[in-house]
Design a protein around this motif. Sequence first.
Motif, PDB file in Angstrom:
ATOM      1  N   ARG A  93     138.097   5.778 125.075  1.00  0.00           N
ATOM      2  CA  ARG A  93     138.058   7.384 124.988  1.00  0.00           C
ATOM      3  C   ARG A  93     139.717   7.704 125.247  1.00  0.00           C
ATOM      4  O   ARG A  93     140.504   6.835 125.545  1.00  0.00           O
ATOM      5  CB  ARG A  93     137.166   7.636 126.180  1.00  0.00           C
ATOM      6  N   ILE A  95     142.412  11.263 124.229  1.00  0.00           N
ATOM      7  CA  ILE A  95     143.545  11.452 123.093  1.00  0.00           C
ATOM      8  C   ILE A  95     145.039  11.037 123.532  1.00  0.00           C
ATOM      9  O   ILE A  95     145.447  10.153 122.979  1.00  0.00           O
ATOM     10  CB  ILE A  95     143.437  12.908 122.711  1.00  0.00           C
ATOM     11  N   LEU A  96     145.214  11.856 124.622  1.00  0.00           N
ATOM     12  CA  LEU A  96     146.760  11.513 124.908  1.00  0.00           C
ATOM     13  C   LEU A  96     146.621  10.149 125.794  1.00  0.00           C
ATOM     14  O   LEU A  96     147.313   9.166 125.700  1.00  0.00           O
ATOM     15  CB  LEU A  96     147.239  12.670 125.894  1.00  0.00           C
ATOM     16  N   PHE A  97     145.681  10.310 126.904  1.00  0.00           N
ATOM     17  CA  PHE A  97     145.695   8.972 127.653  1.00  0.00           C
ATOM     18  C   PHE A  97     144.410   8.109 127.188  1.00  0.00           C
ATOM     19  O   PHE A  97     143.314   8.405 127.735  1.00  0.00           O
ATOM     20  CB  PHE A  97     145.602   9.329 129.342  1.00  0.00           C
ATOM     21  N   ARG A  98     144.783   7.044 126.631  1.00  0.00           N
ATOM     22  CA  ARG A  98     143.740   6.129 126.043  1.00  0.00           C
ATOM     23  C   ARG A  98     143.289   5.364 126.817  1.00  0.00           C
ATOM     24  O   ARG A  98     144.022   4.722 127.902  1.00  0.00           O
ATOM     25  CB  ARG A  98     144.246   5.608 124.906  1.00  0.00           C
ATOM     26  N   SER A  99     141.896   4.748 127.145  1.00  0.00           N
ATOM     27  CA  SER A  99     141.532   3.855 127.787  1.00  0.00           C
ATOM     28  C   SER A  99     140.386   3.095 127.030  1.00  0.00           C
ATOM     29  O   SER A  99     139.619   3.736 126.280  1.00  0.00           O
ATOM     30  CB  SER A  99     140.954   4.561 129.165  1.00  0.00           C
ATOM     31  N   ASP A 100     140.550   1.706 127.141  1.00  0.00           N
ATOM     32  CA  ASP A 100     139.436   0.894 126.716  1.00  0.00           C
ATOM     33  C   ASP A 100     139.023   0.061 127.486  1.00  0.00           C
ATOM     34  O   ASP A 100     139.863  -1.016 127.989  1.00  0.00           O
ATOM     35  CB  ASP A 100     140.378   0.095 125.451  1.00  0.00           C
TER      36      ASP A 100
END
Lengths: 165, 530
Positions: A93, A95-100
């Motif tokens: 999730r 847009i700017l701060f992506r986390s996987d």
Amino acid sequence: MDNDAVTTNGSIAEDALTSLHPNHVKLLRIQAALIAIPFVITSLVLEGTDLVPPGLIFGPVALIALLAIVRVPLRRHHARGYVMGADLLRVVRGILFRSDSVVPFGRVQHIDVNQGPLERYYGLATLTLYTAGTHNASVHLPGLEQGLARAMREEIRAHIRQETL
Amino acid sequence: MSEANQETPASAVASVPVTARHGAAMPAGHRRTNPLSFAVNGVSQLARMAVPLAIGAVTIFDKGEMGKLLLIIPMVVAVLGVNFFIAWLRWLRLTYVAGASDIRVESGILSRAARSVPYERIQDVSLEQKLIPRLFGLVELRFETGAGGKDELKLAYLSREEGEALRRLVRARRTGEAVADAGGEATNATTDDAGDADEQAQLLFAMDRRRLTTFGFFEFSLAVFAVLGGAAQYAETFMGIEAWDPDLWQQVFALQEQWILGLGPMAQVFAVIAALVVLAFTGSATGMVRTYLRDWGFRLERTSRGFRRRRGLLTRTDVVMPLHRVQAVNISTGIVRGRFGWKSLAFVSLAQDSGSSNHVVAPFAKNEELEPIIRIAGFAPPAEGLDWHRTSTRYRFDSIALKSGAWLLAAIPVAIFAPAPFVLIPLVLAVGSAAANFYAWRFRRHALDGSQIVSVRGLLAPSVQIAQRVKLQSVEIAQGPIARRRRYATLHLGLAGGTFTIRGIALERARELKDAVLASIAERDFSALT
């Protein structure tokens, strides 16, 4: 555990995300609208006081609100996704701060399926996995079709039971 | 009370004699805590009230307002009476039962709360003795479940024998469970048939008085001044002395002024030195006292149950950490003590220590003393030939640019508004920060070995964190907007009872680590670990 699981972990392609239900965009739009409305109303009130040239406040506010309601939810929706692996759930999730995040089923403590009033209207649900870790103690996956969310819960739960036995 | 003490754990399950006496509202099998515990609560409250009462009394006698005493004494007595009465009601309404599969505690005067904790969820039971309960020979039992903090079950207070009986009971139940679970816990195979396993305890680490004193020197602390500040505020409220009133201090100095001026510059320098010496002495003394209070009689043993740690002068704690519950180990040091090779070892564990976030198992030891403890916990100290990886050089550049950039930005208003030489300060800070970060980069590294993941950071006071990959809970790769453009990421590993984060590594390396961790996790289920 068999060796298959290990190879599935390794072979997850970075673009093989399952996207969320299309209704999730509508949900995000309504949520954005609910936040934007007070600002728009305030700007209209300021407009009415004639303190500033017409349109100087309302214009930008309306533009930002429009962006936040139309464009941003679509991008957020596209940025989100998940992979339901054989023995893990991957949630992406931001847009700017992506986390996987990846949660192996073998580390799940308990599972929630939550539905807010808006989600119920659109037939959506949020799946939440809890782990014993301090970081990522709960991993949320919103925007799933409710039947799918329940099915995923059952699958993960069955997996836990099977591994425990 | 006496029959409670003599009861064996088996009869504690379905005990009748104590319950029969108090009768009425208690369900069968339920027991109350020790009758003295309400007295302990009352006395603890009394102790808390002692200082204000004393100050109040001094004020009254000072001002000669003896008439008010007639009013105040009954008030104080009434407050104390109510306190004791509420403590007594609480005691009366709190019952516990150690059942076949769980421990249940029911409590509450008006609203009732019932909590049930299954034995298999209890990670450990610790006994804690604070000063006042210790005088009464009572202990507080804490049941650690991994829920953490205030959600944990507590029983205050039981007699020491009763507490230990209950602890043995819980452990026996747990071990029985684990053995029935077929084999995940080979280390715990030796159940204590004799009742107490402490006879075969092996001493791993202890601190004698000399070590404690050395430790105390490094625990330099100026906390006493904060306490004095607090006391001054107390005095202000209760005695009408205004500590922050400039007039008061002007008067004090006016008295001394002539004397100070008469001493000349040499003496003034000496006075400053003397002040610094006093400061250093006070700081060392505070550190010494605190260290002695906390770590007096520090003993770490290996028992059949796992690690057992005892420490404390006034509040003596006795904690047992099963070997397999240790999730990760942290080795840390201080800037000064690190130069002398003194290090501190702590375990990150599912069950949390009271108050602190991790279990310190060797607060002040040399490397060669730490190594055996680390190995017993099932970890390996970082080996020589590990494939160390540093953070991404792009991350180094970006973080240096951001940090120094902030100082450079700060230099602009300084250059405009302040006298010319002052602009050097932010500029020097910017360069210094850049140099320090550049140099520190070399010390920030991580590596994978057979079954562990190791992370080292810190330039002046390096700290090492070692986790077993199989004991991790989840993996997250997080990227901010800059990190995405520059292809580096932060790796967050889900660690039960702590955090394990590696910042600013190249995206490919982050994915490599993620795959390694996930492959290790897939080997075993959580239940097989705890």
